[in-house]
Design an enzyme around this catalytic site. Sequence first.
Site: not given
Lengths: 160, 97
Positions: B10-11
């Site tokens: 994820c980010g």
Amino acid sequence: MDFEEMIKDYLTFLDESFNSSSEVISFLSRQLEIHGFVNDGFLEAVLERESKFPTGLYLGDINVAIPHTEIKYAKKSGVAIVRLMKPVYFRRMDYPDKEVEVSLVFLLSIVNPGEYVNFLSKLTQSFGDYAVVRQLFLTKSKDEFLKILKDSLCAKEVDK
Amino acid sequence: MRRVKILVVCGTGIATSTVVSRKLEEKLSKEGFEVETRQCKASEVSANLEGVDIIVSTTPISGNVKVPIVRTLAFLTGVGEEDAIQEIIQKLGGDKS
């Protein structure tokens, strides 16, 4: 922490109007600040993170966004919520070059990493139940809105 | 039972990927897989590929990655979860034994 306790009447706003995602985030951030949930720099950190890693979640007709930032900016755990009179564009988490029209925004302030993950998990699972999202979108009363959300967060907890 | 190692991306490699990892472990074990997950942020994928069979990401991954990638929010939002599981199984070669 009890997830129910993170949902506050005074941090929930129905049918407000804004022109952009930044305006929405600024408004919600200000509410968290007024009530002592976040430290200085929270707003800038959320906007900065949103520009790099946007949080618009495409669900279908009614879409949501879950802006957040690192736990060091949080003093107390809570979530500021707004339902928008007309949707604003957020960039999508999965396809940042695309935008999604968002009607419900949840700005998270969470102090503890484990709690962060648990709350995020419960909240996003609620979005998986489209009936819940639809009810949140349609209900006329704030009490009802809060009840639907709390019931949904708690119901998922019992499932586990 | 087939063992699979999944890199969940994820980010920032913290909250969202943890939610996705838990969901993947739950769903894929029901499909007969023994799942091991590792999490990282999107910018650090290339340094975390050792032994990884498949990548499940909520966000774009840049660069030339030779491991199959499934980009989906299904394990976060629940929307399209079954389809995403089937896509993962298919990309893993479909063989569970």
